[in-house]
Design a protein around this motif. Structure first.
Motif, PDB file in Angstrom:
ATOM      1  N   PHE A 323     -20.111  40.927  22.921  1.00  0.00           N
ATOM      2  CA  PHE A 323     -18.711  41.640  22.243  1.00  0.00           C
ATOM      3  C   PHE A 323     -18.902  41.888  21.050  1.00  0.00           C
ATOM      4  N   ILE A 324     -19.735  41.312  19.831  1.00  0.00           N
ATOM      5  CA  ILE A 324     -19.641  41.996  18.607  1.00  0.00           C
ATOM      6  C   ILE A 324     -20.870  43.372  18.764  1.00  0.00           C
ATOM      7  N   CYS A 325     -21.740  43.299  19.493  1.00  0.00           N
ATOM      8  CA  CYS A 325     -22.445  44.557  19.525  1.00  0.00           C
ATOM      9  C   CYS A 325     -21.377  45.862  20.077  1.00  0.00           C
ATOM     10  N   ALA A 326     -20.929  45.550  21.119  1.00  0.00           N
ATOM     11  CA  ALA A 326     -20.067  46.646  21.799  1.00  0.00           C
ATOM     12  C   ALA A 326     -19.170  47.039  20.768  1.00  0.00           C
ATOM     13  N   ILE A 446     -26.317  38.903  30.594  1.00  0.00           N
ATOM     14  CA  ILE A 446     -25.840  39.892  29.886  1.00  0.00           C
ATOM     15  C   ILE A 446     -25.139  41.075  30.761  1.00  0.00           C
ATOM     16  N   LEU A 447     -25.512  41.210  32.048  1.00  0.00           N
ATOM     17  CA  LEU A 447     -24.734  42.133  32.978  1.00  0.00           C
ATOM     18  C   LEU A 447     -23.612  41.805  33.201  1.00  0.00           C
ATOM     19  N   ARG A 448     -23.073  40.465  33.233  1.00  0.00           N
ATOM     20  CA  ARG A 448     -21.894  40.055  33.545  1.00  0.00           C
ATOM     21  C   ARG A 448     -20.829  40.278  32.126  1.00  0.00           C
ATOM     22  N   PHE A 449     -21.279  40.033  31.128  1.00  0.00           N
ATOM     23  CA  PHE A 449     -20.558  39.976  29.952  1.00  0.00           C
ATOM     24  C   PHE A 449     -20.511  41.516  29.482  1.00  0.00           C
ATOM     25  N   GLY A 450     -21.655  42.221  29.831  1.00  0.00           N
ATOM     26  CA  GLY A 450     -21.699  43.707  29.496  1.00  0.00           C
ATOM     27  C   GLY A 450     -20.368  44.499  30.546  1.00  0.00           C
ATOM     28  N   VAL A 451     -20.318  44.107  31.701  1.00  0.00           N
ATOM     29  CA  VAL A 451     -19.510  44.743  32.489  1.00  0.00           C
ATOM     30  C   VAL A 451     -17.998  44.348  32.063  1.00  0.00           C
ATOM     31  N   LEU A 452     -17.883  43.240  31.774  1.00  0.00           N
ATOM     32  CA  LEU A 452     -16.595  42.644  31.216  1.00  0.00           C
ATOM     33  C   LEU A 452     -16.103  43.453  30.097  1.00  0.00           C
ATOM     34  N   MET A 453     -17.008  43.620  28.862  1.00  0.00           N
ATOM     35  CA  MET A 453     -16.863  44.147  27.622  1.00  0.00           C
ATOM     36  C   MET A 453     -16.684  45.845  28.166  1.00  0.00           C
ATOM     37  N   GLY A 454     -17.254  46.390  28.987  1.00  0.00           N
ATOM     38  CA  GLY A 454     -16.953  47.763  29.310  1.00  0.00           C
ATOM     39  C   GLY A 454     -15.644  47.885  29.809  1.00  0.00           C
TER      40      GLY A 454
END
Length: 521
Positions: A323-326, A446-454
């Motif tokens: 979240f923070i990075c994105a 990482i993939l799961r949270f990355g998709v949610l953040m996207g």
């Protein structure tokens, strides 16, 4: 898990500690974002560069700790886990004496630095006030050494809420005093004095509250315990080397930039790194909640509980770090324009690179806590040192052709080599964790949270940032969408139940077991 608490659920203590730490960190970010443009615009880029360098020098005082703070927390947590008050008191007294000696050493070094100021500053006018700033900040740093023992007491007792409250009060005092000093026309010396005056009440409260929480924390006149001191140092030496490597990774960058580009560039790099610094602090704050718990389980000989807490902590850390990075990458450029001005937007590319580098580091921070808790931290030391040397070498090689972006790229190069390739192998081998399971766990989450953040970012992708109101609104909506997505799709029913039990605690006083398989539900 045995009940080690005096006043309630371990899960509830960790939850409340997490909430307080996040709130405190948010306050620290707000304070920094408020003070930085205030100081820069009143004193100028060059003088702020001096202020940054002064704090860089004082930051090196942390090396004098020699890793003792981590050793104190580790041994106190184990003694508390074993319910051994006599050992706890012995650890406290030995640590307090050692840290007091280091405080005196810090004062001596301060005097030496002040005397050497003419050699560090080419302009005699700069040297005339710079040595005074170093003295005031050095006294502040020296006082902090014995106080660290009382911080270790509160953290070992899982009273992160109390510690966070003290940190927040200190933040409010420093921010108010520094603001008054700047608006009153004061210079760097006034800022340094404001920092010192704001710290003194917190020191008094720190000692009083730690003693109230742990009555065994009494100063005794027993002979100096050489055997226990040797045990501390044998544990802390690796922490000391790791901290020295952290200096290579993060704290030498301003010196490299100052030497090859100039003080003005230091200010621009500081802008690029401000979010990276708080990014690291946010994840370290989370890890500090779990490490004493890992140490307690290790002290109790419960290896299964150690692994369960480790996987849960890793998942929490991944959700926050993604979240923070994105958010930094998505909203960093318009924020810099609103915050500091358009002319400082050259810091944005370096901000992006630093955010990615920090993500590679902090997303695995629970594995570092695991190494420390199980006395395997020497492996982290080796990794940290290797990354620090790579970072320094690449930064020096790239600073002239690429400027501050080259220094940031040097940080990323070291992180890619060590954090992505080496660290998972070392952690799994030393801690007897299945490497394939751990890597799948990392990659999958990482993939799961990355998709949610996207998805959270795409919902508002068409909206531009034209004011602070819009920026706060967009980030708030993004945060709400992402948090809801994580709660529903990111965490399993068992994990949601664990958090719910911590909130609505009645009789339950232990963590619900979370296995890697359950975490993947």
């Amino acid at each position: 898990m045995k009940n080690y608490d005096k006043s309630g659920s371990t899960g509830r203590k960790l939850l409340m500690g997490s909430i307080f730490r996040i709130a405190n960190l948010a306050g620290a970010v707000a304070s920094s974002l408020f003070l930085m443009p205030l100081i820069v615009h009143h004193l100028g880029d060059r003088v702020y560069g001096f202020w940054s360098l002064a704090w860089t020098f004082i930051g090196y005082y942390g090396l004098l700790d020699f890793g003792l703070s981590s050793a104190v927390s580790q041994y106190l947590s184990i003694a508390i886990g074993r319910k051994d008050e006599a050992e706890s008191q012995a650890v406290f007294n030995t640590a307090l004496r050692l840290q007091s000696i280091l405080g005196v050493v810090a004062l001596a070094i301060t005097v030496g630095l002040a005397a050497a100021t003419p050699l560090l500053c080419h302009d005699p006018n700069d040297a005339a006030f710079f040595w005074k700033v170093i003295v005031v900040l050095g006294i502040n740093a020296a006082i902090s050494f014995p106080v660290r023992v009382y911080t270790g007491i509160l953290e070992s007792e899982l009273r992160f809420d109390v510690q966070s409250g003290l940190d927040f009060l200190g933040l409010v005092l420093r921010t108010g005093l520094i603001t008054w000093a700047v608006l009153s026309g004061g210079g760097l010396l006034a800022l340094a004095l404001a920092s010192l005056v704001g710290a003194i009440p917190i020191v008094v409260l720190q000692v009083a509250l730690a003693r109230r929480e742990s009555p065994w924390a009494r100063i005794s006149r027993t002979p100096f315990d050489r055997k226990r001191s040797k045990a501390f140092l044998s544990y802390s030496i690796y922490t000391f080397i790791a901290t020295s490597a952290d200096t290579l990774r993060y704290q030498l960058d301003p010196l490299v930039i100052s030497a090859f580009i100039g003080l003005v560039a230091v200010t621009h790099y500081r802008i690029a790194g401000v979010f990276a610094r708080y990014y690291v602090e946010a994840l370290l704050a989370l890890m500090r909640l779990f490490q004493p718990l890992l140490s307690r389980h290790h002290g109790a000989g419960d290896d299964e509980a150690v692994e369960r807490v480790f996987y849960f902590a890793t998942k929490v850390t991944l959700s926050v770090s993604v979240f923070i990075c994105a958010v930094v990458i998505a909203y960093g450029k318009p924020f810099i324009a609103l915050w500091m001005g358009v002319k400082y937007q050259d810091a944005y590319p370096a901000m992006v690179v630093l955010s990615i580098a920090v993500f590679l580091d902090v997303c695995q921070s629970p594995s570092v806590g695991l190494l420390y808790s199980t006395f395997n931290h020497k492996y982290y030391t080796y990794m940290n040192l290797a990354e620090g040397l790579l970072n320094l070498a690449f930064s020096i090689a790239l600073v002239r052709p690429m400027g501050i972006l080259g220094v940031a790229t040097g940080t990323l190069a070291g992180a890619l080599a060590i954090r992505v390739v080496v660290q998972p192998i070392v952690v799994c081998k030393s801690s007897h964790i299945s490497y394939p399971v751990y890597v799948r766990f990392l990659a999958g989450n990482i993939l799961r949270f990355g998709v949610l953040m996207g998805v959270s970012l795409l919902i508002l992708a068409s909206h531009s940032v034209s004011s602070y109101t819009w920026l706060v609104g967009l980030v708030s909506v993004t945060t709400s969408v992402y948090a809801a997505g994580c709660w529903i799709f990111g965490f399993s029913g068992s994990e949601r139940g664990q958090v719910t039990k911590a909130i609505s605690y009645r009789r339950q006083n232990r963590f619900t077991p979370i296995t890697p398989a359950a975490a993947e539900e």
